[in-house]
Each structure stands twice: as C-alpha cells, then as structure tokens.
Design a protein around this motif. Structure first.
Motif, PDB file in Angstrom:
ATOM      1  N   ASN A   1       0.829  -1.213   0.000  1.00  0.00           N
ATOM      2  CA  ASN A   1       0.000   0.000   0.000  1.00  0.00           C
ATOM      3  C   ASN A   1       0.862   1.262   0.000  1.00  0.00           C
ATOM      4  OD1 ASN A   1      -2.690   1.260   0.244  1.00  0.00           O
ATOM      5  ND2 ASN A   1      -1.841   2.093   2.119  1.00  0.00           N
ATOM      6  N   LEU A   2       1.477   1.545  -1.112  1.00  0.00           N
ATOM      7  CA  LEU A   2       1.415   0.800  -2.344  1.00  0.00           C
ATOM      8  C   LEU A   2       2.820   0.634  -2.901  1.00  0.00           C
ATOM      9  CD1 LEU A   2       1.863   3.462  -4.255  1.00  0.00           C
ATOM     10  CD2 LEU A   2      -0.612   3.589  -4.185  1.00  0.00           C
ATOM     11  N   ALA A   3       3.007  -0.346  -3.778  1.00  0.00           N
ATOM     12  CA  ALA A   3       4.272  -0.514  -4.477  1.00  0.00           C
ATOM     13  C   ALA A   3       4.255   0.363  -5.730  1.00  0.00           C
ATOM     14  CB  ALA A   3       4.478  -1.977  -4.864  1.00  0.00           C
ATOM     15  N   VAL A   4       5.372   0.982  -6.046  1.00  0.00           N
ATOM     16  CA  VAL A   4       5.452   1.891  -7.189  1.00  0.00           C
ATOM     17  C   VAL A   4       5.880   1.084  -8.412  1.00  0.00           C
ATOM     18  CG1 VAL A   4       6.434   4.020  -8.093  1.00  0.00           C
ATOM     19  CG2 VAL A   4       6.026   3.783  -5.632  1.00  0.00           C
ATOM     20  N   ALA A   5       4.926   0.790  -9.278  1.00  0.00           N
ATOM     21  CA  ALA A   5       5.173  -0.099 -10.408  1.00  0.00           C
ATOM     22  C   ALA A   5       6.289   0.387 -11.336  1.00  0.00           C
ATOM     23  CB  ALA A   5       3.877  -0.321 -11.188  1.00  0.00           C
ATOM     24  N   PRO A   6       6.378   1.686 -11.691  1.00  0.00           N
ATOM     25  CA  PRO A   6       7.431   2.103 -12.631  1.00  0.00           C
ATOM     26  C   PRO A   6       8.855   1.954 -12.102  1.00  0.00           C
ATOM     27  CG  PRO A   6       5.651   3.712 -12.591  1.00  0.00           C
ATOM     28  CD  PRO A   6       5.414   2.771 -11.456  1.00  0.00           C
ATOM     29  N   TYR A   7       9.034   1.744 -10.790  1.00  0.00           N
ATOM     30  CA  TYR A   7      10.380   1.597 -10.248  1.00  0.00           C
ATOM     31  C   TYR A   7      11.046   0.286 -10.672  1.00  0.00           C
ATOM     32  CZ  TYR A   7       9.664   5.463  -6.886  1.00  0.00           C
ATOM     33  OH  TYR A   7       9.457   6.681  -6.281  1.00  0.00           O
ATOM     34  N   ARG A   8      10.244  -0.707 -11.059  1.00  0.00           N
ATOM     35  CA  ARG A   8      10.789  -2.042 -11.318  1.00  0.00           C
ATOM     36  C   ARG A   8      10.526  -2.479 -12.750  1.00  0.00           C
ATOM     37  NH1 ARG A   8       8.458  -2.360  -6.284  1.00  0.00           N
ATOM     38  NH2 ARG A   8       9.684  -3.290  -4.606  1.00  0.00           N
ATOM     39  N   ASN A   9      11.416  -3.290 -13.275  1.00  0.00           N
ATOM     40  CA  ASN A   9      11.072  -4.068 -14.453  1.00  0.00           C
ATOM     41  C   ASN A   9       9.821  -4.877 -14.113  1.00  0.00           C
ATOM     42  OD1 ASN A   9      11.103  -6.856 -15.794  1.00  0.00           O
ATOM     43  ND2 ASN A   9      12.514  -5.710 -17.095  1.00  0.00           N
TER      44      ASN A   9
ATOM     45  N   ASP B   1       1.289   1.203 -17.346  1.00  0.00           N
ATOM     46  CA  ASP B   1       0.415   0.408 -18.218  1.00  0.00           C
ATOM     47  C   ASP B   1       1.124  -0.839 -18.730  1.00  0.00           C
ATOM     48  OD1 ASP B   1      -1.880   1.972 -17.982  1.00  0.00           O
ATOM     49  OD2 ASP B   1      -1.241   3.340 -19.576  1.00  0.00           O
ATOM     50  N   GLU B   2       2.435  -0.733 -18.976  1.00  0.00           N
ATOM     51  CA  GLU B   2       3.182  -1.938 -19.341  1.00  0.00           C
ATOM     52  C   GLU B   2       3.102  -2.982 -18.235  1.00  0.00           C
ATOM     53  OE1 GLU B   2       6.679  -0.111 -22.264  1.00  0.00           O
ATOM     54  OE2 GLU B   2       7.205  -0.984 -20.315  1.00  0.00           O
ATOM     55  N   ALA B   3       3.233  -2.534 -16.989  1.00  0.00           N
ATOM     56  CA  ALA B   3       3.145  -3.475 -15.866  1.00  0.00           C
ATOM     57  C   ALA B   3       1.778  -4.147 -15.826  1.00  0.00           C
ATOM     58  CB  ALA B   3       3.430  -2.751 -14.555  1.00  0.00           C
ATOM     59  N   LEU B   4       0.720  -3.375 -16.044  1.00  0.00           N
ATOM     60  CA  LEU B   4      -0.625  -3.966 -16.049  1.00  0.00           C
ATOM     61  C   LEU B   4      -0.778  -4.992 -17.172  1.00  0.00           C
ATOM     62  CD1 LEU B   4      -2.935  -0.893 -15.293  1.00  0.00           C
ATOM     63  CD2 LEU B   4      -2.133  -2.654 -13.695  1.00  0.00           C
ATOM     64  N   ASP B   5      -0.076  -4.778 -18.287  1.00  0.00           N
ATOM     65  CA  ASP B   5      -0.082  -5.768 -19.373  1.00  0.00           C
ATOM     66  C   ASP B   5       0.666  -7.037 -18.978  1.00  0.00           C
ATOM     67  OD1 ASP B   5      -1.432  -3.995 -21.053  1.00  0.00           O
ATOM     68  OD2 ASP B   5       0.386  -3.350 -22.102  1.00  0.00           O
ATOM     69  N   VAL B   6       1.848  -6.843 -18.400  1.00  0.00           N
ATOM     70  CA  VAL B   6       2.769  -7.958 -18.174  1.00  0.00           C
ATOM     71  C   VAL B   6       2.331  -8.843 -17.007  1.00  0.00           C
ATOM     72  CG1 VAL B   6       5.108  -8.490 -17.348  1.00  0.00           C
ATOM     73  CG2 VAL B   6       4.772  -6.887 -19.244  1.00  0.00           C
ATOM     74  N   LEU B   7       1.800  -8.253 -15.937  1.00  0.00           N
ATOM     75  CA  LEU B   7       1.507  -9.036 -14.733  1.00  0.00           C
ATOM     76  C   LEU B   7       0.638 -10.266 -15.026  1.00  0.00           C
ATOM     77  CD1 LEU B   7       0.995  -6.126 -12.182  1.00  0.00           C
ATOM     78  CD2 LEU B   7       2.855  -7.793 -12.164  1.00  0.00           C
ATOM     79  N   PRO B   8      -0.521 -10.144 -15.676  1.00  0.00           N
ATOM     80  CA  PRO B   8      -1.322 -11.354 -15.917  1.00  0.00           C
ATOM     81  C   PRO B   8      -0.659 -12.338 -16.867  1.00  0.00           C
ATOM     82  CG  PRO B   8      -2.307  -9.445 -17.014  1.00  0.00           C
ATOM     83  CD  PRO B   8      -1.220  -8.925 -16.134  1.00  0.00           C
TER      84      PRO B   8
ATOM     85  N   TYR C   1       6.471 -10.147 -25.202  1.00  0.00           N
ATOM     86  CA  TYR C   1       6.007  -8.772 -24.968  1.00  0.00           C
ATOM     87  C   TYR C   1       7.169  -7.818 -25.187  1.00  0.00           C
ATOM     88  CZ  TYR C   1       3.578  -4.805 -22.868  1.00  0.00           C
ATOM     89  OH  TYR C   1       2.968  -3.587 -22.662  1.00  0.00           O
ATOM     90  N   ARG C   2       6.902  -6.757 -25.946  1.00  0.00           N
ATOM     91  CA  ARG C   2       7.913  -5.734 -26.168  1.00  0.00           C
ATOM     92  C   ARG C   2       7.498  -4.462 -25.432  1.00  0.00           C
ATOM     93  NH1 ARG C   2      10.103  -4.040 -32.064  1.00  0.00           N
ATOM     94  NH2 ARG C   2      11.133  -6.071 -31.760  1.00  0.00           N
ATOM     95  N   GLY C   3       8.350  -3.999 -24.521  1.00  0.00           N
ATOM     96  CA  GLY C   3       8.106  -2.774 -23.805  1.00  0.00           C
ATOM     97  C   GLY C   3       8.986  -1.654 -24.314  1.00  0.00           C
ATOM     98  N   ARG C   4       8.949  -0.534 -23.649  1.00  0.00           N
ATOM     99  CA  ARG C   4       9.768   0.610 -24.053  1.00  0.00           C
ATOM    100  C   ARG C   4      11.259   0.325 -23.922  1.00  0.00           C
ATOM    101  NH1 ARG C   4       7.750   6.588 -23.097  1.00  0.00           N
ATOM    102  NH2 ARG C   4       5.692   6.432 -24.042  1.00  0.00           N
ATOM    103  N   HIS C   5      11.625  -0.442 -22.898  1.00  0.00           N
ATOM    104  CA  HIS C   5      13.047  -0.640 -22.602  1.00  0.00           C
ATOM    105  C   HIS C   5      13.421  -2.119 -22.483  1.00  0.00           C
ATOM    106  CE1 HIS C   5      13.095   3.661 -21.909  1.00  0.00           C
ATOM    107  NE2 HIS C   5      12.161   3.530 -20.979  1.00  0.00           N
ATOM    108  N   PHE C   6      12.585  -3.005 -22.978  1.00  0.00           N
ATOM    109  CA  PHE C   6      12.885  -4.435 -22.890  1.00  0.00           C
ATOM    110  C   PHE C   6      12.089  -5.183 -23.953  1.00  0.00           C
ATOM    111  CE2 PHE C   6       9.200  -3.746 -20.161  1.00  0.00           C
ATOM    112  CZ  PHE C   6       8.335  -4.765 -20.559  1.00  0.00           C
ATOM    113  N   GLU C   7      12.508  -6.406 -24.201  1.00  0.00           N
ATOM    114  CA  GLU C   7      11.760  -7.292 -25.086  1.00  0.00           C
ATOM    115  C   GLU C   7      11.840  -8.710 -24.549  1.00  0.00           C
ATOM    116  OE1 GLU C   7      11.239  -8.548 -29.786  1.00  0.00           O
ATOM    117  OE2 GLU C   7      12.811  -7.140 -29.187  1.00  0.00           O
ATOM    118  N   ALA C   8      10.701  -9.303 -24.272  1.00  0.00           N
ATOM    119  CA  ALA C   8      10.628 -10.682 -23.799  1.00  0.00           C
ATOM    120  C   ALA C   8      10.153 -11.556 -24.951  1.00  0.00           C
ATOM    121  CB  ALA C   8       9.654 -10.781 -22.631  1.00  0.00           C
ATOM    122  N   ARG C   9      10.936 -12.567 -25.280  1.00  0.00           N
ATOM    123  CA  ARG C   9      10.615 -13.428 -26.416  1.00  0.00           C
ATOM    124  C   ARG C   9      10.344 -14.847 -25.941  1.00  0.00           C
ATOM    125  NH1 ARG C   9      15.509 -11.610 -30.563  1.00  0.00           N
ATOM    126  NH2 ARG C   9      15.045  -9.348 -30.544  1.00  0.00           N
TER     127      ARG C   9
END
Length: 311
Positions: A80-88, A135-142, A152-160
């Motif tokens: 309450n609460l974790a700051v999502a943009p701080y982490r990959n 918003d990237e985090a909301l995409d990736v978490l599920p 998934y390709r993000g602004r600063h990473f790409e997961a293949r």
C-alpha cells in the motif's frame, strides 16, 4: 467492511523505523485483534530533504510482507502501495507471485505510479514515462502469472517466448490501484480489482500529484462512476474500495459516546461504497503501537458485525 492495519512509518532521519516495535509482534497482534489485513508502503530511496520535511521511511514491502506471512495465518498482505514504474515488470510480477505462493494466496497487490521526483532520479527511471511504464506493468503481470509462454515488447525491454513458474495461488492476484485521477479510475474500472483513493485537503493531493477528493459525498459519486464503468466494460467481479480513516482519538475514545461517533462515521463510509478501511496509528514506540492495535480491535472489531474475509 474489512479493516487493514498499516504498519507505523517513522518520519525524519533521527530514528530508525524499527523502533516502532517487532514486525512479527505487531502483525500477530493485529491478526489476534481482528484486523483482516496488514499493509506496508514503499520508498526505496527517498531524499533526505523529503524525510526532514515530514516524509516517511519504509521497509521493502515484499520482503517484510513475506516475513508477516510466515508469522500469521489469515491476514491479507497488502502493498500500500508498491510503485510499479520503479521495477522491471517481470521482477515485480515474480516478487508478487512468490509472496502469493508462499502465503497461500493472501496477497493484495496495491500499485501506484509514484510521485517523488528525487526517487525516480535515484533509481534511473524517467518520471515522464511513469504512466506508460505503469500500463506496461498492467499488461505484463497477468501474462507472467498465467504460467504460459508469452512475448512482450516494452519501451526498454523485449521478452521473447518466456514463461514464469510457479504460478501464484490466486487467479488473478488482486490488483488495487492508488490515485484519484480520471486515468486511475479508468484503469481500475477496466483492469483492476480495487481502488485506493487519496482523501484529504488539496495540499495533500498536491504533494502526491493527484487531484483532490475533499468529501465523502464526492467519493461516493466517484465510486459509483467507477463501478458503472466496470459494468459497462463487461466486468462482473466486484470493485473493492479502500478508505484511510484517521483520528487521533480513534483507539482511545474518552467515552462510549465518542466510540459511537467513530462507529457512525465508519457506517457512513461503508454506505458510500467503501469495502475496506485502512487504519494507521501515530505511535512511535512498541508498547504504544501494540496498545493501539488491541484497543482498536476491542472497541470496533470484536464487538461488531464483521463481513467474512473474502479470499
């Protein structure tokens, strides 16, 4: 309505926050006293200036809540609460899945976009990108929690074609989003299980970089708006709403009439559509913290009708 206890936070730099007492003892006392959940916030590297001007220290919420999970049996564990943009987002997802797995499915993942500019600088994260990263985090978490291969390709990473195991116990892990903006409320309606609005004067909202919500009536209208939007989006699951209730005399009412005043206030909060009340204590010493928790439980939790804990 359910009740969370927020682990006390120490302001300033003169005293270490563990002076508030043993985390284990505080958590087990909260569980024994009737609280439904336990929460911690996140500030990994706040500026000395911010702390000196009223800012608070914090433990790492995932590590500390893992410790709380081992010490308790039923408390829900809230960031309450974790700051999502701080982490990959993959590291965020793995921490959350691990905590949910080890706790037997007790995590509630409270997330925010963050507001401390100095902390963004210290962590090497561009604050101007915080909404896009969120918003990237909301995409990736599920995707991460599904246990299925994905890309998934993000602004600063790409997961293949990656896969993350083990899966968390809950499907989904509840995500609650903090903030008051229209964007936050839209995210809650479309993509989250709970909303954590910030209630307070305009100066409080200015500090946290979010619009002010100044009254319970205004909040009630917003809650209805969020739930209506969720239904319009095809959602059938309930949207939880958290409210932070603060009063210096909360756990030590001078009379039964004073306690009844608080009970009536909590009843009005529930009528507005709130499902969870967060309670914090202005205590800096172990004995005072434990006394607050026990007094609050005896006065408001153990003698009133309680909604069963939802899992």
């Amino acid at each position: 309505m359910r009740f969370l206890y927020h682990y006390p936070e120490t302001t300033g730099t003169e005293r270490d926050m563990l002076d508030v007492g043993s985390l284990r003892e505080v958590a087990t006392t909260a569980e024994r006293s009737g609280f439904d959940g336990f929460c911690l916030s996140e500030h990994p590297v706040p500026s000395a200036r911010w702390l000196a001007n009223g800012g608070h220290q914090s433990l790492d919420p995932f590590v500390a809540l893992g410790y709380v999970a081992a010490a308790t049996e039923r408390l829900r564990l809230h960031t309450n609460l974790a700051v999502a943009p701080y982490r990959n987002p993959f590291l965020l997802a793995k921490s959350a899945a691990t905590l949910d797995k080890l706790s037997g499915g007790r995590l509630v993942l409270g997330l925010g976009t963050g507001y401390l500019k100095s902390e963004f600088f210290a962590l090497g994260v561009d604050m101007a990108e915080r909404n896009a990263l969120f918003d990237e985090a909301l995409d990736v978490l599920p995707l991460h929690w599904s246990g299925e291969p994905f890309s998934y390709r993000g602004r600063h990473f790409e997961a293949r074609e990656v896969i993350a195991l083990p899966r968390p116990v809950q499907n989904p892990v509840p995500i609650w989003i903090g903030g008051n903006s229209k964007l936050t409320r839209r995210r809650v309606a479309e993509r989250a299980q709970g909303w954590m609005p910030l209630i307070g004067p305009p100066e409080l909202s200015a500090t946290a970089r979010t619009p002010a919500i100044g009254s319970l009536a205004q909040l009630a209208d917003m809650i209805k708006e969020v739930r209506d939007a969720a239904r319009a989006a095809g959602r059938t699951d309930p949207i939880e709403v958290q409210y932070s209730y603060r009063d210096a005399a909360l756990a030590a009412p001078t009379s039964e009439a004073e306690a009844d005043r608080h009970r009536e206030a909590l009843s009005e909060i529930e009528k507005a559509g709130v499902t969870t009340v967060l309670v914090s204590s202005p205590t800096a010493e172990p004995t005072a913290t434990l006394e607050f928790i026990e007094a609050f439980g005896a006065t408001y939790l153990q003698t009133s009708h309680r909604t069963p804990l939802r899992r």
